[in-house]
Design a protein around this motif. Structure first.
Motif, short mmCIF file in Angstrom:
data_model
loop_
_atom_site.label_atom_id
_atom_site.label_comp_id
_atom_site.label_asym_id
_atom_site.label_seq_id
_atom_site.Cartn_x
_atom_site.Cartn_y
_atom_site.Cartn_z
N ILE A 244 31.20 5.33 -42.42
CA ILE A 244 30.94 5.31 -40.85
C ILE A 244 29.95 4.42 -40.54
CG2 ILE A 244 30.14 6.73 -38.72
CD1 ILE A 244 30.81 9.15 -40.51
N ILE A 245 30.34 3.30 -39.70
CA ILE A 245 29.41 2.23 -39.19
C ILE A 245 28.65 2.86 -38.17
CG2 ILE A 245 29.13 0.06 -38.15
CD1 ILE A 245 30.34 -0.53 -40.89
N ASP A 246 27.48 2.89 -38.21
CA ASP A 246 26.50 3.55 -37.16
C ASP A 246 26.89 2.96 -35.87
OD1 ASP A 246 24.41 5.12 -36.18
OD2 ASP A 246 23.04 3.54 -36.36
N LYS A 247 26.73 3.75 -34.75
CA LYS A 247 27.05 3.24 -33.42
C LYS A 247 25.86 2.30 -33.01
CE LYS A 247 27.72 5.60 -29.29
NZ LYS A 247 28.11 6.70 -28.44
N PHE A 248 24.86 2.81 -33.22
CA PHE A 248 23.72 2.09 -32.74
C PHE A 248 23.86 0.67 -33.30
CE2 PHE A 248 19.19 0.94 -33.27
CZ PHE A 248 18.80 0.81 -32.05
N HIS A 249 23.86 0.56 -34.50
CA HIS A 249 23.97 -1.07 -34.92
C HIS A 249 25.02 -1.83 -34.42
CE1 HIS A 249 21.18 0.68 -38.36
NE2 HIS A 249 20.86 -0.45 -38.14
N LEU A 250 26.18 -1.09 -33.90
CA LEU A 250 27.38 -1.82 -33.42
C LEU A 250 26.96 -2.27 -32.09
CD1 LEU A 250 30.62 0.41 -34.38
CD2 LEU A 250 30.15 -1.86 -35.08
N LEU A 335 33.17 1.58 -26.99
CA LEU A 335 32.30 2.31 -27.85
C LEU A 335 31.45 3.45 -27.16
CD1 LEU A 335 30.17 -0.46 -29.73
CD2 LEU A 335 32.01 1.19 -30.68
N GLN A 336 30.96 3.52 -25.91
CA GLN A 336 30.26 4.67 -25.66
C GLN A 336 31.30 5.52 -25.10
OE1 GLN A 336 28.48 2.38 -22.25
NE2 GLN A 336 26.45 2.20 -23.42
N THR A 337 32.66 5.44 -24.90
CA THR A 337 33.58 6.41 -24.28
C THR A 337 34.30 6.77 -25.75
OG1 THR A 337 35.08 4.84 -23.73
CG2 THR A 337 33.53 5.85 -21.83
N LYS A 338 34.00 6.28 -26.72
CA LYS A 338 34.73 6.62 -27.85
C LYS A 338 36.24 6.10 -27.87
CE LYS A 338 31.51 9.37 -30.07
NZ LYS A 338 31.05 10.39 -31.06
N ASN A 339 36.69 5.24 -27.22
CA ASN A 339 38.11 4.93 -26.86
C ASN A 339 38.40 4.04 -27.99
OD1 ASN A 339 40.71 4.28 -25.76
ND2 ASN A 339 39.68 4.31 -24.03
N LEU A 340 39.04 4.48 -28.99
CA LEU A 340 39.49 3.91 -30.14
C LEU A 340 40.44 3.05 -29.85
CD1 LEU A 340 39.09 3.18 -33.37
CD2 LEU A 340 40.85 4.99 -33.66
N LYS A 341 41.48 3.31 -28.92
CA LYS A 341 42.69 2.64 -28.61
C LYS A 341 42.37 1.23 -28.13
CE LYS A 341 47.04 3.64 -26.62
NZ LYS A 341 47.43 4.81 -25.62
N ARG A 342 41.38 1.57 -26.93
CA ARG A 342 40.86 0.36 -26.15
C ARG A 342 40.16 -0.73 -27.05
NH1 ARG A 342 41.98 -2.47 -22.58
NH2 ARG A 342 40.42 -3.50 -21.58
#
Ligand SMILES: [Zn+2]
Length: 428
Positions: A244-250, A335-342
């Motif tokens: 899992i890549i850390d969200k904060f780092h992204l 990223l914030q809304t965890k919308n993978l498709k987008r």
């Protein structure tokens, strides 16, 4: 009750063989510091000779005194010492002399157990070793020695690893390669598991190979930042773990890239350079959070403006900047809304207008695309480690840096309460 009794109570001395005469307390200046000196006498009949072990008999003779100055905990915030007159004995069996020993201090040592204990406990707080030394009337190197002799080295269970882990690094001592060290913790309990001096692949491989295969195979999730060696490490040694890549780092990676672009434009549009510099935050702020209602008088503009007006003014200077900003906001929102498709859609579309800095970042994201997918479908982040890393920074700052990684690491573990003082000492 004699004053000896009360003085022992006051100084918390359990050894009843120590007595205090009438004029037992003196207030003197030692190296310019007002200090208390208590004068005690240690005398009792020994059970045997300390040299040859023969039991006490008529061949034992008293043989004067030996006085030593012992550091004891402060009284009324003054440096305090105990001048202890210790009875010496002559043993007729082996024709040698010895000094009586006491339970308040180790043989041939001038620092009382109470002081040592206090130093060891204080090491758990965020306080520099220099300050501890000053507070307990001892030298810095003494503090160092006491701390490390009182703490058990941390014990690692090589047969067990938690199911969910966080990997991260922190700025370490100068001797560490690249000044970076590796830290990993349990993603659920948020406890540090261990710290490794060198975060390079070879060193980490050697480190994790010490854990049993079973321990490594039960790891299910590992949160990392975008550092390629971690990925090869995990693929190699943690076959069942999902990366899992850390969200904060992204997000951090995105904002750094946008910053680089902004700075380039700041240099290009010299006339507006000051505005680019002053309102850097507006670029990074999530678009939905920009103020669109209140007009305020702002430093670099002549008329009152809303945040959105300032931003639009700067973005209108260049279509490239505008395109880059829009893409940044879209990615951030996905990223914030965890919308993978987008997110995937954005990655797969061509964005010819955006800045070269962003093009590079995009390539990086594409390389890690399959792991970013996991980021958006889990709640695990490196948040727990970020907290610990902040604490590490504080420890380093108050100590004005550490030269030895070993000392640095053990202090981190002490402050995190992961190593406890030896119980034997606590009882003393
Ligand atoms: Zn003897």
């Amino acid at each position: 009750m004699s004053h000896s009794y009360f003085t022992r109570k006051l100084l918390n001395i359990k050894d009843k063989n120590i007595t205090f005469s009438k004029d037992y307390l003196e207030k003197v200046k030692l190296n310019g510091i007002t200090s208390f000196i208590f004068k005690g006498i240690l005398t009792y009949q020994p059970t045997h000779c300390q040299k040859c072990g023969t039991l006490f008999d008529s061949k034992f003779k008293k043989h004067g005194f030996k006085t030593s100055r012992i550091v004891i905990p402060k009284v009324s915030l003054h440096d305090t010492y105990l001048d202890l007159k210790k009875q010496r004995y002559y043993c007729g069996h082996c024709q040698s002399t010895f000094t009586l020993s006491t339970s308040i201090v180790e043989k041939n040592c001038y620092i009382s157990y109470h002081t040592k204990h206090a130093i060891a406990l204080e090491a758990q707080n965020k306080i520099s070793e220099c300050d501890i030394a000053r507070r307990h009337q001892v030298s810095h190197s003494t503090v160092n020695r006491i701390i490390h002799s009182f703490y058990e080295s941390q014990t690692l269970n090589l047969n067990y690893l938690p199911e969910n882990l966080c990997f991260d690094e922190f700025k370490s001592v100068k001797s560490a390669e690249g000044h970076m060290s590796f830290i990993f913790c349990d993603a659920d309990s948020k406890q540090i598991i261990d710290i490794v001096e060198d975060r390079r692949l070879n060193s980490l491989q050697a480190y994790f190979k010490r854990y049993t295969k079973e321990a490594r195979h039960r790891v299910k999730n590992i949160v990392i930042d975008m550092y390629a060696p971690y990925i090869s490490l995990i693929k190699d040694l943690f076959p069942h773990a999902q990366i899992i890549i850390d969200k904060f780092h992204l997000v951090q990676h995105l904002s750094r890239t946008l910053n680089k672009t902004r700075i380039r434009f700041m240099k290009k549009f010299k006339k507006h350079g000051r505005k680019f510099k002053r309102y850097w935050r507006l670029f990074l702020k999530s678009h939905a959070l920009l103020n669109t209602t209140t007009y305020r008088s702002v430093y670099c503009f002549k008329q009152p403006m809303r945040e959105i007006d300032i931003l639009n003014f700067l973005l209108d200077l260049s279509p490239e900047l505008k395109a880059t900003y829009d893409l940044y906001q879209e990615l951030l929102f996905a990223l914030q809304t965890k919308n993978l498709k987008r997110f995937n859609h954005l990655l797969e579309t061509e964005h010819p207008l955006v800045s070269p800095e962003f093009q590079t970042a995009f390539q990086t994201f594409k390389t890690y695309q399959s792991y970013i997918k996991n980021t958006l479908s889990t709640h695990y982040t490196n948040g727990p480690i970020e907290g610990i890393n902040n604490k590490i920074k504080v420890i380093k700052r108050i100590a004005f840096g550490y030269r030895s990684f070993y000392h640095f690491k053990s202090r981190i573990l002490m402050v995190q309460n992961l190593t406890k003082p030896k119980t034997k000492i606590l009882a003393a």
